[in-house]
Design a protein around this motif. Structure first.
Motif, mmCIF file in Angstrom:
data_model
loop_
_atom_site.group_PDB
_atom_site.id
_atom_site.type_symbol
_atom_site.label_atom_id
_atom_site.label_comp_id
_atom_site.label_asym_id
_atom_site.label_seq_id
_atom_site.Cartn_x
_atom_site.Cartn_y
_atom_site.Cartn_z
ATOM 1 N N TRP A 143 0.839 -1.193 0.000
ATOM 2 C CA TRP A 143 0.000 0.000 0.000
ATOM 3 C C TRP A 143 0.880 1.252 0.000
ATOM 4 O O TRP A 143 0.582 2.243 -0.667
ATOM 5 C CB TRP A 143 -0.915 -0.017 1.213
ATOM 6 C CG TRP A 143 -1.834 1.165 1.327
ATOM 7 C CD1 TRP A 143 -1.816 2.109 2.296
ATOM 8 C CD2 TRP A 143 -2.916 1.523 0.456
ATOM 9 N NE1 TRP A 143 -2.810 3.044 2.091
ATOM 10 C CE2 TRP A 143 -3.497 2.702 0.972
ATOM 11 C CE3 TRP A 143 -3.431 0.952 -0.708
ATOM 12 C CZ2 TRP A 143 -4.583 3.318 0.354
ATOM 13 C CZ3 TRP A 143 -4.520 1.577 -1.328
ATOM 14 C CH2 TRP A 143 -5.085 2.746 -0.792
ATOM 15 N N TYR A 167 -7.892 5.463 -1.900
ATOM 16 C CA TYR A 167 -8.908 4.504 -1.439
ATOM 17 C C TYR A 167 -10.278 4.843 -2.043
ATOM 18 O O TYR A 167 -11.006 3.963 -2.522
ATOM 19 C CB TYR A 167 -8.965 4.523 0.078
ATOM 20 C CG TYR A 167 -10.151 3.816 0.673
ATOM 21 C CD1 TYR A 167 -10.157 2.430 0.835
ATOM 22 C CD2 TYR A 167 -11.285 4.526 1.082
ATOM 23 C CE1 TYR A 167 -11.243 1.773 1.373
ATOM 24 C CE2 TYR A 167 -12.373 3.881 1.621
ATOM 25 C CZ TYR A 167 -12.356 2.517 1.773
ATOM 26 O OH TYR A 167 -13.443 1.868 2.301
ATOM 27 N N CYS A 187 -9.007 -3.240 3.663
ATOM 28 C CA CYS A 187 -8.314 -1.952 3.673
ATOM 29 C C CYS A 187 -8.282 -1.305 5.051
ATOM 30 O O CYS A 187 -7.573 -0.310 5.248
ATOM 31 C CB CYS A 187 -8.950 -0.997 2.671
ATOM 32 S SG CYS A 187 -8.684 -1.497 0.948
#
Length: 318
Positions: A143, A167, A187
């Motif tokens: 990420w 996101y 997430c």
């Protein structure tokens, strides 16, 4: 020797391969070329083996296998080759080129600008998808790396703000509520500092490409499934596909469709034979309130299977 390969076996084999293949003064430069920490020749002269071991003592299995493959490209080692085969971590075949993902509009039109080098270019609808074309090293795609790329594109200086913005953009491409449950829960890890080193969950990835749409064809095209629900790129060239199945995966017009189901499992076999790990969920698993628990159970076993850091999920956003 048979049975599961221990991490210390891989570490020892790596260190001994380099010890036997290289002179002391060559070891520091070789280690740097493999992405290991630099050091001095005097350290290597004391013990070539321990010089290498001290730099890989915290490597997990995937990182060790990836390093072992690099070393085997340069130095023959039957012992190391045998350990890689027995480790069961074969990785995916083929070199990483680019990712075309998160399409939230019409299908992109793609051409080969250099067929020899397999270089592609999007000629239409590029504004509706994202393209990641940075090199991916032995750590896979985290990420943190994905957000760094996004900052470069959007020029958002604050990394946390860029992470939230990315996101939201990725969320726009999700096609169903079950996909959103899976994506949102996974997430949640990114809200933790440790989560930035987790593999990025990449939605709606074009794995194959057919330039024609179904509407423009008079018959079934050569590619059954072009876009995957989610892709993760882990250390050691491990590539994982996650599919969230709706009723269209196994039925047609409300009736069971054996042909469609057979096509789906056939495509799964092809991916697995190419070295991908495929994990498939039924969309119904996420309809009830226990959807988060389904994802949590998967993440727990996923972390153990691929030796990822375990993050306290109680601190994740609700």
């Amino acid at each position: 020797m048979t049975g599961p390969v221990k991490l210390y076996e891989l570490r020892n084999a790596i260190a001994e391969t380099l010890r036997d293949a290289l002179r002391s003064y060559e070891i520091p430069e070789a280690c740097v070329s493999y992405g290991l920490e630099p050091g001095t020749e005097s350290d290597a002269f004391s013990s070539k083996r321990w010089y290498v071991l001290s730099r890989i003592e915290k490597h997990n299995r995937a990182q060790l296998v990836a390093l072992a493959r690099q070393i085997l490209d340069d130095h023959a080692s039957p012992q190391l080759e045998d350990l890689i085969k027995r480790s069961g971590a074969q990785g995916a075949s083929g070199e990483f080129r680019n990712l075309i993902f998160s399409a939230d509009g019409p299908k992109p039109e793609i051409i080969l600008t250099d067929a020899v080098s397999n270089i592609v270019k999007i000629t239409k609808n590029e504004q509706f998808c994202l393209v990641y074309d940075r090199p991916i090293d032995s750590r896979g795609l985290t990420w943190k790396s994905l957000v760094s790329w996004w900052q470069e594109i959007t020029r958002i200086e604050d990394s946390m703000m860029a992470g939230r913005h990315l996101y939201q953009r990725l969320s726009k491409s999700l096609a169903s509520d079950p996909e959103r449950v899976f994506f949102n829960r996974y997430c949640g890890a990114y809200a933790n500092a440790e989560g930035w080193e987790w593999p990025a969950l990449i939605p709606q990835v074009y794995m194959h490409y057919d330039p024609y749409t179904k509407a423009s064809r008079s018959s079934q095209g050569p590619l059954i499934r072009q876009r995957m629900d989610f892709l993760l790129l882990l250390p050691g060239d491990i590539r994982i596909v996650v599919e969230i199945d709706g009723v269209h995966h196994y039925s047609s017009e409300g009736k069971p469709d054996p042909r469609r189901y057979a096509e789906m499992v056939s495509e799964d076999r092809k991916l697995r034979l190419a070295g991908y790990d495929v994990y498939r969920f039924g969309g119904y698993e996420f309809i009830e309130e226990n959807g988060k628990a389904v994802v949590d159970n998967f993440i727990d076993t996923f972390c153990v299977r691929y030796e990822l850091p375990v993050i306290d999920k109680s601190k994740w956003p609700a």
